[in-house]
Motif scaffolding. Structure first.
Motif, PDB file in Angstrom:
ATOM      1  N   GLU A   1     -15.796 -40.155 -29.281  1.00  0.00           N
ATOM      2  CA  GLU A   1     -14.955 -40.347 -28.102  1.00  0.00           C
ATOM      3  C   GLU A   1     -15.720 -39.971 -26.824  1.00  0.00           C
ATOM      4  OE1 GLU A   1     -11.107 -38.018 -26.711  1.00  0.00           O
ATOM      5  OE2 GLU A   1     -10.753 -39.201 -28.514  1.00  0.00           O
ATOM      6  N   PHE A   2     -15.761 -40.904 -25.881  1.00  0.00           N
ATOM      7  CA  PHE A   2     -16.366 -40.682 -24.568  1.00  0.00           C
ATOM      8  C   PHE A   2     -15.332 -41.045 -23.496  1.00  0.00           C
ATOM      9  CE2 PHE A   2     -20.048 -41.631 -27.275  1.00  0.00           C
ATOM     10  CZ  PHE A   2     -20.850 -40.537 -26.992  1.00  0.00           C
ATOM     11  N   THR A   3     -15.688 -40.844 -22.240  1.00  0.00           N
ATOM     12  CA  THR A   3     -14.749 -41.175 -21.169  1.00  0.00           C
ATOM     13  C   THR A   3     -14.495 -42.678 -21.071  1.00  0.00           C
ATOM     14  OG1 THR A   3     -16.581 -41.172 -19.604  1.00  0.00           O
ATOM     15  CG2 THR A   3     -15.283 -39.154 -19.768  1.00  0.00           C
ATOM     16  N   PHE A   4     -15.492 -43.488 -21.401  1.00  0.00           N
ATOM     17  CA  PHE A   4     -15.319 -44.929 -21.260  1.00  0.00           C
ATOM     18  C   PHE A   4     -14.459 -45.529 -22.383  1.00  0.00           C
ATOM     19  CE2 PHE A   4     -19.090 -44.703 -23.904  1.00  0.00           C
ATOM     20  CZ  PHE A   4     -18.885 -45.710 -24.842  1.00  0.00           C
ATOM     21  N   ASN A   5     -14.338 -44.875 -23.538  1.00  0.00           N
ATOM     22  CA  ASN A   5     -13.550 -45.438 -24.630  1.00  0.00           C
ATOM     23  C   ASN A   5     -12.406 -44.514 -25.063  1.00  0.00           C
ATOM     24  OD1 ASN A   5     -14.969 -43.447 -25.941  1.00  0.00           O
ATOM     25  ND2 ASN A   5     -15.771 -44.771 -27.545  1.00  0.00           N
ATOM     26  N   PHE A   6     -12.056 -43.560 -24.219  1.00  0.00           N
ATOM     27  CA  PHE A   6     -11.042 -42.559 -24.537  1.00  0.00           C
ATOM     28  C   PHE A   6      -9.708 -43.196 -24.918  1.00  0.00           C
ATOM     29  CE2 PHE A   6      -7.523 -39.818 -23.224  1.00  0.00           C
ATOM     30  CZ  PHE A   6      -7.783 -38.695 -23.981  1.00  0.00           C
ATOM     31  N   GLU A   7      -9.205 -44.098 -24.104  1.00  0.00           N
ATOM     32  CA  GLU A   7      -7.885 -44.692 -24.337  1.00  0.00           C
ATOM     33  C   GLU A   7      -7.859 -45.532 -25.611  1.00  0.00           C
ATOM     34  OE1 GLU A   7      -6.895 -46.751 -20.746  1.00  0.00           O
ATOM     35  OE2 GLU A   7      -6.705 -44.895 -19.609  1.00  0.00           O
ATOM     36  N   GLU A   8      -8.926 -46.251 -25.872  1.00  0.00           N
ATOM     37  CA  GLU A   8      -8.997 -47.090 -27.067  1.00  0.00           C
ATOM     38  C   GLU A   8      -8.966 -46.230 -28.344  1.00  0.00           C
ATOM     39  OE1 GLU A   8     -12.412 -49.787 -29.145  1.00  0.00           O
ATOM     40  OE2 GLU A   8     -12.221 -49.938 -26.972  1.00  0.00           O
ATOM     41  N   ILE A   9      -9.669 -45.123 -28.359  1.00  0.00           N
ATOM     42  CA  ILE A   9      -9.701 -44.235 -29.525  1.00  0.00           C
ATOM     43  C   ILE A   9      -8.393 -43.486 -29.669  1.00  0.00           C
ATOM     44  CG2 ILE A   9     -10.827 -42.175 -30.470  1.00  0.00           C
ATOM     45  CD1 ILE A   9     -13.455 -43.299 -29.464  1.00  0.00           C
ATOM     46  N   GLU A  10      -7.783 -43.079 -28.561  1.00  0.00           N
ATOM     47  CA  GLU A  10      -6.500 -42.379 -28.623  1.00  0.00           C
ATOM     48  C   GLU A  10      -5.422 -43.223 -29.295  1.00  0.00           C
ATOM     49  OE1 GLU A  10      -5.356 -39.185 -27.753  1.00  0.00           O
ATOM     50  OE2 GLU A  10      -7.512 -38.814 -27.790  1.00  0.00           O
ATOM     51  N   LYS A  11      -5.463 -44.532 -29.100  1.00  0.00           N
ATOM     52  CA  LYS A  11      -4.486 -45.427 -29.720  1.00  0.00           C
ATOM     53  C   LYS A  11      -4.622 -45.435 -31.241  1.00  0.00           C
ATOM     54  CE  LYS A  11      -4.554 -48.664 -25.878  1.00  0.00           C
ATOM     55  NZ  LYS A  11      -4.979 -50.019 -25.480  1.00  0.00           N
ATOM     56  N   LYS A  12      -5.825 -45.239 -31.752  1.00  0.00           N
ATOM     57  CA  LYS A  12      -6.108 -45.317 -33.197  1.00  0.00           C
ATOM     58  C   LYS A  12      -5.897 -43.983 -33.918  1.00  0.00           C
ATOM     59  CE  LYS A  12      -9.831 -48.640 -32.428  1.00  0.00           C
ATOM     60  NZ  LYS A  12     -11.284 -48.846 -32.580  1.00  0.00           N
ATOM     61  N   LYS A  13      -5.820 -42.889 -33.203  1.00  0.00           N
ATOM     62  CA  LYS A  13      -5.723 -41.570 -33.846  1.00  0.00           C
ATOM     63  C   LYS A  13      -4.380 -41.413 -34.551  1.00  0.00           C
ATOM     64  CE  LYS A  13      -8.955 -38.770 -31.276  1.00  0.00           C
ATOM     65  NZ  LYS A  13      -9.136 -37.598 -30.453  1.00  0.00           N
ATOM     66  N   PRO A  14      -4.405 -40.866 -35.765  1.00  0.00           N
ATOM     67  CA  PRO A  14      -3.161 -40.685 -36.519  1.00  0.00           C
ATOM     68  C   PRO A  14      -2.476 -39.347 -36.191  1.00  0.00           C
ATOM     69  CG  PRO A  14      -5.028 -40.150 -37.893  1.00  0.00           C
ATOM     70  CD  PRO A  14      -5.590 -40.582 -36.570  1.00  0.00           C
ATOM     71  N   TYR A  15      -1.757 -39.314 -35.107  1.00  0.00           N
ATOM     72  CA  TYR A  15      -1.044 -38.115 -34.721  1.00  0.00           C
ATOM     73  C   TYR A  15       0.233 -37.966 -35.555  1.00  0.00           C
ATOM     74  CZ  TYR A  15      -4.056 -37.647 -30.648  1.00  0.00           C
ATOM     75  OH  TYR A  15      -5.145 -37.473 -29.826  1.00  0.00           O
ATOM     76  N   ALA A  16       0.707 -36.729 -35.713  1.00  0.00           N
ATOM     77  CA  ALA A  16       1.941 -36.468 -36.443  1.00  0.00           C
ATOM     78  C   ALA A  16       3.116 -37.045 -35.641  1.00  0.00           C
ATOM     79  CB  ALA A  16       2.135 -34.964 -36.632  1.00  0.00           C
ATOM     80  N   LYS A  17       4.073 -37.575 -36.360  1.00  0.00           N
ATOM     81  CA  LYS A  17       5.259 -38.151 -35.727  1.00  0.00           C
ATOM     82  C   LYS A  17       6.256 -37.056 -35.391  1.00  0.00           C
ATOM     83  CE  LYS A  17       3.842 -42.355 -36.738  1.00  0.00           C
ATOM     84  NZ  LYS A  17       2.705 -42.748 -36.005  1.00  0.00           N
ATOM     85  N   GLU A  18       7.004 -37.215 -34.312  1.00  0.00           N
ATOM     86  CA  GLU A  18       8.009 -36.208 -33.909  1.00  0.00           C
ATOM     87  C   GLU A  18       9.327 -36.460 -34.543  1.00  0.00           C
ATOM     88  OE1 GLU A  18       8.190 -35.409 -29.762  1.00  0.00           O
ATOM     89  OE2 GLU A  18       6.042 -35.496 -29.605  1.00  0.00           O
TER      90      GLU A  18
END
Length: 178
Positions: free
Chosen positions: A161-178
């Motif tokens: 993850e870098f500043t130029f691809n931050f948003e693209e990688i954040e979309k793919k991360k498997p975060y826990a659901k609320e």
């Protein structure tokens, strides 16, 4: 003469001069350490000679390991590190094993501590150890497919993850659901 020189002289007297196609294929000295390249077919005979000759006394197998030189052939380099305790001498034996026939004889009859080392080589590299008393996986699950320390084993990977691809990688991360 040092103990290692006596050992090399005894090996040469017993098995002949190091040459391609003979029991001793080469002797390599590098940074004060001596390695003897042994033919796969002569491995047990050379190890038994080093262990059973009283004036040599290499009675301890310090470690047994391997590495994969893929895509080069012979593909596997198997290392037997022997120790002579009275003079505190170390001797490394190296056996070159081809990738199309990754088979070695077990040395557990000479060195009982080779048991788990050989199982690890089977588990991680896929080296078949003939005559081993209990050859099965030791580190990976029994149903695991493949050999993780082979250089052609597929790697799992996560994009950095870098500043130029931050948003693209954040979309793919498997975060826990609320």
């Amino acid at each position: 003469m040092t103990h290692i020189q006596d050992t090399l002289a005894a090996l040469t007297a017993q098995f002949g001069e190091p040459a391609a196609g003979s029991a001793l294929e080469a002797v390599v000295e590098f940074r004060g350490e001596t390695s003897v390249v042994v033919a796969r077919s002569a491995l047990l005979e050379v190890l038994a000679f080093l262990k059973d000759t009283p004036e040599l006394g290499y009675t301890f197998l310090a470690y047994l390991s391997a590495w994969d030189a893929w895509p080069a052939e012979p593909r596997f380099n198997v290392i037997y590190q022997l120790r002579e305790m009275q003079n505190s001498t170390a001797l490394r034996l190296k056996v070159l094993v081809p990738g199309e026939d990754p088979v070695l004889p077990t040395v557990t009859g000479l060195f009982i501590n080779a048991d788990w080392h050989e199982r690890e080589m089977f588990d991680m590299f896929g080296l078949k150890i003939t005559g081993h008393p209990d050859l099965r996986r030791i580190l990976m699950p029994a149903d695991w497919e493949g050999y993780p320390l082979r250089r052609d084993y597929p790697l799992g990977y996560e994009e950095v993850e870098f500043t130029f691809n931050f948003e693209e990688i954040e979309k793919k991360k498997p975060y826990a659901k609320e």
